[in-house]
Design a protein around this motif. Structure first.
Motif, PDB file in Angstrom:
ATOM      1  N   LYS A 279      16.932 -33.145  25.627  1.00 28.18           N
ATOM      2  CA  LYS A 279      15.931 -32.352  26.544  1.00 28.18           C
ATOM      3  C   LYS A 279      15.880 -30.951  26.805  1.00 28.18           C
ATOM      4  O   LYS A 279      14.854 -30.225  26.581  1.00 28.18           O
ATOM      5  N   PRO A 280      17.026 -30.484  27.178  1.00 31.98           N
ATOM      6  CA  PRO A 280      17.100 -29.149  27.442  1.00 31.98           C
ATOM      7  C   PRO A 280      16.652 -27.941  26.294  1.00 31.98           C
ATOM      8  O   PRO A 280      16.061 -27.020  26.431  1.00 31.98           O
ATOM      9  N   LEU A 281      17.210 -28.603  24.971  1.00 32.91           N
ATOM     10  CA  LEU A 281      16.763 -27.741  23.823  1.00 32.91           C
ATOM     11  C   LEU A 281      15.187 -28.029  23.650  1.00 32.91           C
ATOM     12  O   LEU A 281      14.803 -26.830  23.370  1.00 32.91           O
ATOM     13  N   LEU A 282      14.696 -28.938  23.788  1.00 29.32           N
ATOM     14  CA  LEU A 282      13.357 -29.058  23.543  1.00 29.32           C
ATOM     15  C   LEU A 282      12.567 -28.086  24.403  1.00 29.32           C
ATOM     16  O   LEU A 282      11.655 -27.604  24.247  1.00 29.32           O
ATOM     17  N   LEU A 283      12.872 -28.257  25.908  1.00 28.03           N
ATOM     18  CA  LEU A 283      12.129 -27.539  26.794  1.00 28.03           C
ATOM     19  C   LEU A 283      12.453 -25.963  26.446  1.00 28.03           C
ATOM     20  O   LEU A 283      11.513 -25.019  26.551  1.00 28.03           O
ATOM     21  N   LEU A 284      13.743 -25.583  25.984  1.00 25.39           N
ATOM     22  CA  LEU A 284      13.822 -24.100  25.883  1.00 25.39           C
ATOM     23  C   LEU A 284      12.810 -23.421  24.487  1.00 25.39           C
ATOM     24  O   LEU A 284      12.128 -22.690  24.552  1.00 25.39           O
ATOM     25  N   HIS A 285      12.802 -24.425  23.466  1.00 30.44           N
ATOM     26  CA  HIS A 285      11.920 -24.343  22.428  1.00 30.44           C
ATOM     27  C   HIS A 285      10.420 -23.962  22.960  1.00 30.44           C
ATOM     28  O   HIS A 285       9.612 -23.417  22.524  1.00 30.44           O
ATOM     29  N   ALA A 286      10.060 -24.961  23.705  1.00 35.35           N
ATOM     30  CA  ALA A 286       8.523 -25.221  24.146  1.00 35.35           C
ATOM     31  C   ALA A 286       8.489 -23.758  25.011  1.00 35.35           C
ATOM     32  O   ALA A 286       7.401 -23.360  24.892  1.00 35.35           O
ATOM     33  N   ILE A 287       9.310 -23.469  25.877  1.00 35.83           N
ATOM     34  CA  ILE A 287       9.336 -22.287  26.777  1.00 35.83           C
ATOM     35  C   ILE A 287       9.105 -20.991  25.806  1.00 35.83           C
ATOM     36  O   ILE A 287       8.380 -20.027  25.852  1.00 35.83           O
ATOM     37  N   ALA A 288       9.887 -20.939  24.820  1.00 38.27           N
ATOM     38  CA  ALA A 288       9.779 -19.936  23.679  1.00 38.27           C
ATOM     39  C   ALA A 288       8.377 -19.862  23.220  1.00 38.27           C
ATOM     40  O   ALA A 288       7.873 -18.726  23.010  1.00 38.27           O
ATOM     41  N   GLN A 289       7.929 -20.999  22.604  1.00 34.23           N
ATOM     42  CA  GLN A 289       6.424 -21.057  21.988  1.00 34.23           C
ATOM     43  C   GLN A 289       5.509 -20.668  23.085  1.00 34.23           C
ATOM     44  O   GLN A 289       4.468 -19.952  23.021  1.00 34.23           O
ATOM     45  N   LEU A 290       5.787 -20.731  24.400  1.00 28.74           N
ATOM     46  CA  LEU A 290       4.532 -20.565  25.213  1.00 28.74           C
ATOM     47  C   LEU A 290       4.697 -19.231  25.600  1.00 28.74           C
ATOM     48  O   LEU A 290       3.600 -18.260  25.813  1.00 28.74           O
ATOM     49  N   HIS A 291       5.705 -18.657  25.902  1.00 33.82           N
ATOM     50  CA  HIS A 291       5.904 -17.095  25.969  1.00 33.82           C
ATOM     51  C   HIS A 291       5.325 -16.133  24.607  1.00 33.82           C
ATOM     52  O   HIS A 291       4.829 -15.162  24.811  1.00 33.82           O
ATOM     53  N   ASN A 292       5.676 -16.649  23.528  1.00 33.10           N
ATOM     54  CA  ASN A 292       5.338 -16.171  22.232  1.00 33.10           C
ATOM     55  C   ASN A 292       3.809 -16.192  21.921  1.00 33.10           C
ATOM     56  O   ASN A 292       3.285 -15.241  21.517  1.00 33.10           O
ATOM     57  N   ASP A 293       3.416 -17.404  21.940  1.00 30.01           N
ATOM     58  CA  ASP A 293       1.971 -17.609  21.572  1.00 30.01           C
ATOM     59  C   ASP A 293       0.966 -18.090  22.735  1.00 30.01           C
ATOM     60  O   ASP A 293      -0.270 -18.394  22.495  1.00 30.01           O
ATOM     61  N   ARG A 294       1.411 -17.917  24.228  1.00 34.21           N
ATOM     62  CA  ARG A 294       0.621 -18.454  25.284  1.00 34.21           C
ATOM     63  C   ARG A 294       0.348 -19.904  25.046  1.00 34.21           C
ATOM     64  O   ARG A 294      -0.151 -20.326  25.951  1.00 34.21           O
ATOM     65  N   VAL A 295       0.723 -20.637  24.316  1.00 35.31           N
ATOM     66  CA  VAL A 295       0.581 -22.257  24.235  1.00 35.31           C
ATOM     67  C   VAL A 295       1.860 -22.888  23.928  1.00 35.31           C
ATOM     68  O   VAL A 295       2.750 -22.278  23.202  1.00 35.31           O
ATOM     69  N   SER A 296       2.035 -24.085  24.189  1.00 36.97           N
ATOM     70  CA  SER A 296       3.345 -24.700  23.885  1.00 36.97           C
ATOM     71  C   SER A 296       3.288 -26.040  22.866  1.00 36.97           C
ATOM     72  O   SER A 296       3.974 -26.927  23.012  1.00 36.97           O
TER      73      SER A 296
END
Length: 312
Positions: free
Chosen positions: A34-51
């Protein structure tokens, strides 16, 4: 209560929810799915404004990250965290085109259902509105699951740009939130280096620049992130390279305190032979006070949860 106070209170609530995510364990093995999945989702949110993460695309990536940064398992199951993160305090949701039965959850079922996961709208909005919260959540996930020697590699793998988030923080002139964590012993590093007389316990490196020690670090055998104590029997003085290899599971220790080298490690040139392969079977340097030698429970933890077996 003003707007800033409201945001701080809201941020503390989200931090508490992230800290409380439930992680699956098997025979005591850590499971950073779950931490790895959350980190990737946060990365997507920061980069693209959507997760928005399509399971068919992110599943293979998550499996690879689990192989790299999780305990060794014959088969990794990325479908489990992708689906079950929904049960953790409103952080995540999954949409799908056909019904999914939790008791028949599988990689194929999520692919067939065209499953798409994303951070909850409330959580995503809170992160986008407050870069201090985004940075603190990311760092909290890293610090509570892995040693700092792996943080850069993990961020690069999942696409997380911490420097970019820090830049957003500076532009908004807001401060990073304190990360709730247990206190470290600030003397741990110097105690370990002194115990090993400022030499790498594996290769004997003892570099100095004038009177300053360089290239030597205090490594936790059982990671501090997973309750490894700041005590000499849980520490090793290692050069920077062997510290990194130890935390990645390339190097380990036998019950006789000899160095193990993972048979999965690949290196064919002379440097690999001299700096890695030659360590296989080498006796670990003992600290000055033999009563502070490596404690077996910590060594066993590392062999079970970090070392990439089999040994050469």
């Amino acid at each position: 209560m003003g707007p800033q106070d409201d945001r701080t209170e809201n941020s503390e609530d989200w931090l508490a929810r992230v800290a409380d995510i439930r992680q699956w364990t098997q025979r005591g093995k850590r499971a950073p799915h779950k931490p790895l999945l959350l980190l990737h989702a946060i990365a997507q949110l920061h980069n693209d404004r959507v997760s928005r993460l399509v399971y068919e695309q992110v599943g293979p990536k998550l499996r690879a990250w689990l192989d790299d940064f999780g305990p060794q398992r014959a088969i990794q199951h990325p479908e489990q965290p992708f689906w079950r993160l929904q049960n953790d305090a409103g952080l995540w949701s999954v949409s799908h085109t056909v019904p999914i039965r939790p008791d028949q959850l599988s990689d194929g079922a999520l692919r067939k259902a065209q499953a798409v996961g994303s951070l909850s709208p409330q959580f995503a909005s809170a992160l986008l509105d407050d870069p201090a919260l985004m940075l603190t959540v990311a760092r909290s996930l890293l610090l509570s699951n892995w040693p700092e020697s792996l943080h850069t590699s993990i961020c690069e793998s999942v696409g997380l740009d911490l420097d970019g988030i820090e830049a957003s923080l500076a532009r908004q002139r807001t401060r990073e939130l304190p990360i709730p964590e247990r206190r470290r012993d600030p003397e741990f590093r110097i105690k370990v280096l002194r115990a090993y007389e400022y030499r790498c316990a594996m290769c004997g490196f003892d570099g100095r620049l004038d009177s300053t020690t360089v290239g030597l670090e205090a490594a936790h055998i059982q990671w501090w992130a997973v309750n490894g104590p700041d005590v000499i029997p849980n520490g090793l003085c290692l050069c920077a390279m062997h510290h990194q290899l130890f935390d990645r599971g390339v190097l380990g220790l036998t019950s006789d305190r000899e160095v193990m080298v993972s048979a999965q490690f690949v290196g064919r040139d002379r440097a690999a032979e001299e700096m890695v392969w030659s360590l296989s079977g080498k006796e670990l340097l003992r600290p000055r006070d033999h009563l502070d030698a490596v404690a077996e429970p910590h060594r066993r933890w590392h062999e079970d949860q970090v070392f990439r077996s089999p040994a050469r």
